[in-house]
Design an enzyme around this catalytic site. Structure first.
Site, PDB file in Angstrom:
ATOM      1  N   LYS A 117      -5.650  -8.231   4.466  1.00 11.31           N
ATOM      2  CA  LYS A 117      -6.736  -7.723   4.613  1.00 11.31           C
ATOM      3  C   LYS A 117      -6.863  -6.704   3.733  1.00 11.31           C
ATOM      4  O   LYS A 117      -6.188  -5.754   3.294  1.00 11.31           O
ATOM      5  CB  LYS A 117      -6.949  -7.441   5.943  1.00 11.31           C
ATOM      6  CG  LYS A 117      -5.927  -6.378   6.689  1.00 11.31           C
ATOM      7  CD  LYS A 117      -5.558  -5.178   6.136  1.00 11.31           C
ATOM      8  CE  LYS A 117      -6.638  -4.073   6.252  1.00 11.31           C
ATOM      9  NZ  LYS A 117      -5.989  -2.711   5.474  1.00 11.31           N
ATOM     10  N   TYR A 159     -10.027  -2.938  10.757  1.00  8.42           N
ATOM     11  CA  TYR A 159      -9.456  -2.764  11.991  1.00  8.42           C
ATOM     12  C   TYR A 159     -10.639  -2.713  12.778  1.00  8.42           C
ATOM     13  O   TYR A 159     -10.704  -3.437  13.895  1.00  8.42           O
ATOM     14  CB  TYR A 159      -8.595  -1.894  12.224  1.00  8.42           C
ATOM     15  CG  TYR A 159      -7.266  -2.117  11.499  1.00  8.42           C
ATOM     16  CD1 TYR A 159      -6.226  -3.175  11.850  1.00  8.42           C
ATOM     17  CD2 TYR A 159      -6.965  -1.479  10.258  1.00  8.42           C
ATOM     18  CE1 TYR A 159      -5.131  -3.378  11.081  1.00  8.42           C
ATOM     19  CE2 TYR A 159      -5.890  -1.878   9.311  1.00  8.42           C
ATOM     20  CZ  TYR A 159      -5.038  -2.732   9.662  1.00  8.42           C
ATOM     21  OH  TYR A 159      -3.934  -2.884   9.021  1.00  8.42           O
TER      22      TYR A 159
HETATM   23  P1  NDP Z   1       0.844  -0.459  -2.556  1.00  2.00           P
HETATM   24  O1  NDP Z   1       0.388   0.094  -3.867  1.00  2.00           O
HETATM   25  O2  NDP Z   1       1.905   0.242  -1.717  1.00  2.00           O
HETATM   26  O3  NDP Z   1       1.516  -1.721  -2.923  1.00  2.00           O
HETATM   27  C1  NDP Z   1       0.946  -2.855  -3.837  1.00  2.00           C
HETATM   28  C2  NDP Z   1       1.911  -3.543  -4.868  1.00  2.00           C
HETATM   29  O4  NDP Z   1       0.941  -4.269  -5.695  1.00  2.00           O
HETATM   30  C3  NDP Z   1       2.330  -2.620  -5.837  1.00  2.00           C
HETATM   31  O5  NDP Z   1       3.658  -2.057  -5.346  1.00  2.00           O
HETATM   32  C4  NDP Z   1       2.502  -3.577  -6.909  1.00  2.00           C
HETATM   33  O6  NDP Z   1       3.990  -4.294  -6.647  1.00  2.00           O
HETATM   34  C5  NDP Z   1       1.510  -4.576  -7.021  1.00  2.00           C
HETATM   35  N1  NDP Z   1       0.646  -4.213  -7.824  1.00  2.00           N
HETATM   36  C6  NDP Z   1      -0.009  -5.324  -8.702  1.00  2.00           C
HETATM   37  N2  NDP Z   1      -0.829  -5.051  -9.677  1.00  2.00           N
HETATM   38  C7  NDP Z   1      -1.202  -3.394  -9.089  1.00  2.00           C
HETATM   39  C8  NDP Z   1      -2.031  -2.448  -9.657  1.00  2.00           C
HETATM   40  N3  NDP Z   1      -2.865  -2.487 -10.526  1.00  2.00           N
HETATM   41  N4  NDP Z   1      -2.072  -1.268  -8.830  1.00  2.00           N
HETATM   42  C9  NDP Z   1      -1.291  -1.173  -7.948  1.00  2.00           C
HETATM   43  N5  NDP Z   1      -0.205  -2.005  -7.444  1.00  2.00           N
HETATM   44  C10 NDP Z   1      -0.382  -3.267  -8.166  1.00  2.00           C
HETATM   45  O7  NDP Z   1      -0.177  -1.116  -1.336  1.00  2.00           O
HETATM   46  P2  NDP Z   1       0.117  -1.647  -0.150  1.00  2.00           P
HETATM   47  O8  NDP Z   1       1.153  -2.307   0.208  1.00  2.00           O
HETATM   48  O9  NDP Z   1      -0.353  -0.556   0.724  1.00  2.00           O
HETATM   49  O10 NDP Z   1      -1.179  -2.626   0.140  1.00  2.00           O
HETATM   50  C11 NDP Z   1      -1.235  -3.861  -0.320  1.00  2.00           C
HETATM   51  C12 NDP Z   1      -2.261  -4.796   0.561  1.00  2.00           C
HETATM   52  O11 NDP Z   1      -1.780  -4.984   1.803  1.00  2.00           O
HETATM   53  C13 NDP Z   1      -3.539  -4.009   0.547  1.00  2.00           C
HETATM   54  O12 NDP Z   1      -4.510  -5.335   0.415  1.00  2.00           O
HETATM   55  C14 NDP Z   1      -3.703  -3.468   1.904  1.00  2.00           C
HETATM   56  O13 NDP Z   1      -4.886  -3.386   2.592  1.00  2.00           O
HETATM   57  C15 NDP Z   1      -2.754  -4.319   2.717  1.00  2.00           C
HETATM   58  N6  NDP Z   1      -2.090  -3.591   3.736  1.00  2.00           N
HETATM   59  C16 NDP Z   1      -2.185  -4.296   5.072  1.00  2.00           C
HETATM   60  C17 NDP Z   1      -1.717  -3.552   6.144  1.00  2.00           C
HETATM   61  C18 NDP Z   1      -1.449  -4.177   7.402  1.00  2.00           C
HETATM   62  O14 NDP Z   1      -1.156  -3.571   8.567  1.00  2.00           O
HETATM   63  N7  NDP Z   1      -2.077  -5.505   7.433  1.00  2.00           N
HETATM   64  C19 NDP Z   1      -0.999  -2.359   5.853  1.00  2.00           C
HETATM   65  C20 NDP Z   1      -1.038  -1.878   4.613  1.00  2.00           C
HETATM   66  C21 NDP Z   1      -1.571  -2.382   3.620  1.00  2.00           C
HETATM   67  P3  NDP Z   1       4.913  -4.490  -7.827  1.00  2.00           P
HETATM   68  O15 NDP Z   1       5.412  -3.171  -8.388  1.00  2.00           O
HETATM   69  O16 NDP Z   1       6.028  -5.459  -7.099  1.00  2.00           O
HETATM   70  O17 NDP Z   1       4.361  -5.166  -8.813  1.00  2.00           O
END
Ligand code: NDP
Length: 367
Positions: A128, A213
């Site tokens: 989401k 949420y």
């Molecule tokens: P993070 O920034 O922690 O992780 C995102 C990952 O995406 C990065 O670690 C990287 O992985 C990859 N990535 C690829 N391109 C980019 C870029 N340009 N900038 C940053 N990251 C990039 O984010 P979250 O994990 O917190 O959030 C990811 C998604 O999950 C969002 O859509 C958020 O809304 C959702 N979410 C949902 C939750 C829930 O409870 N349902 C809770 C938290 C988040 P790599 O290094 O492996 O390439």
């Protein structure tokens, strides 16, 4: 009449009838997931949950950081062939071990990777918010339909035992006629460099994050589709964190029954609460939508009785992962479909429009 213990027990009995169990198919093998984006959620929260899944397993990882991906693959017994970069992601079509792609990327990348995954012949679980625009959401649904693949949105609260119990209580009439739902979600966003504060990657501020949420709770607590929205934004634009996106936004949803939801999202205070008010009682959750530690009360005019669902220990993440695996096998639609995500995108668009134009915006049904 207040919310009685018998309502809670009746609800518990409904759980026993299987209403609590999203699992609807019986896969004969565990379906393989590829996690796209090894960040806080994909790596830190989701990957550890496969150990608790009955029908799902980790089959591949997709990352821009090869060293991290190799470490994760080693830790989880994956071969080097199960590691993909964003550049070679499309070749995942040739990997029969991967049935489902789970998109855990910043919001602005959800559409691209969902569409590429569908074209590679994989079912998709997308975090989401579904996308950053209605047009993207429509394209994602179309791509999955064309490929005859399932699309599910990561609305984990539909698998969270306290939220499920609250929905059942509300539907059973335990609070009487539903008049008002209050749903507030926020946290202090401290990192000015976070992608969540960059419009191109986030699509917006707190509304695109915690606001989802609040919006979802308004929907699943009332069981209705809103017909109008009135919103107001408050953002200190001198604060460098909020140069591109909003901090706080509150909005009112009107429902056909006359019920109203007052919703809030913010990046400048911590809040996590849902309160339903009916003419016979109330249902309150606080914290409401956390990974664990959620609590719920019922009462006539306060927190009179704490309610612990019979399946309080159920794992919402495993429930979510296994549900899509079950749907992929059984052919049924996920309970949180792409269409539900798209409906929310349309409401989010209307919330922003209402705040911008300072007026009530009427919602097209099924928009
Ligand atoms: P993070 O920034 O922690 O992780 C995102 C990952 O995406 C990065 O670690 C990287 O992985 C990859 N990535 C690829 N391109 C980019 C870029 N340009 N900038 C940053 N990251 C990039 O984010 P979250 O994990 O917190 O959030 C990811 C998604 O999950 C969002 O859509 C958020 O809304 C959702 N979410 C949902 C939750 C829930 O409870 N349902 C809770 C938290 C988040 P790599 O290094 O492996 O390439």
């Amino acid at each position: 009449m207040t919310i009685e213990r018998r309502d809670v027990l009746r609800s518990a009995a409904m759980l026993g009838l299987g209403l609590a169990a999203p699992a609807i198919g019986q896969p004969t093998r565990k379906l393989g997931y590829a996690i796209v984006g090894l960040g806080y959620y994909g790596l830190g929260v989701i990957i550890p949950q496969f150990a608790k899944c009955a029908h799902s397993r980790l089959a591949a990882v997709v990352s821009g950081d090869r060293a991290k991906a190799e470490r994760v693959a080693r830790e989880h017994g994956l071969s080097p062939q199960a590691i993909y970069s964003y550049a070679n992601f499309d070749s995942i079509r040739d990997n029969p071990d991967v049935d489902i792609v789970y998109v855990c990327l910043p919001n602005g990348l959800h559409a691209e990777y969902t569409i590429r995954a569908a074209r590679a012949g994989k079912h998709v679980l997308c975090e989401k918010p579904m996308a950053v625009s209605v047009a993207e959401g429509q394209a994602m649904i179309a791509a999955c339909k064309t490929a005859n693949r399932k699309l599910m949105i990561g609305y984990r609260c539909h698998f969270e035992p306290f939220n499920r119990e609250a929905m059942r209580l509300a539907r059973s009439g335990a609070a009487g006629k539903i008049r008002f739902v209050r749903s507030e979600h926020g946290f202090v966003q401290g990192d000015p460099g976070a992608w969540r504060l960059k419009r191109a990657l986030s699509g917006g501020g707190s509304l695109m994050d915690m606001g989802v949420y609040s919006l979802q709770a308004a929907h699943y607590m009332t069981g209705e589709e809103p017909v109008a929205v009135t919103a107001r934004e408050s953002t200190d634009r001198r604060d460098p964190r909020f140069a591109e996106v909003e901090d706080m936004i509150d909005w009112t949803l009107e429902f056909p029954s006359g019920a109203i939801a007052g919703c809030l999202s913010m990046y400048s205070a911590n809040q996590n609460r849902i309160l339903l008010m009916g003419d016979k009682g109330r249902i309150e959750l606080e914290p409401a939508t956390r990974y664990d530690g959620n609590r719920m009360w019922t009462g006539r005019d306060g927190r009179e009785r704490e309610v612990t669902p019979p399946d309080a220990q159920a794992n919402q993440f495993a429930g979510q992962l296994d549900h899509l695996a079950d749907c992929a096998v059984s052919g049924r639609e996920p309970i949180v479909s792409g269409e539900e995500g798209l409906r929310d995108m349309a409401i989010i668009k209307a919330i922003y429009r209402s705040a911008r134009e300072g007026r009530t915006v009427r919602l097209e049904r099924g928009a």
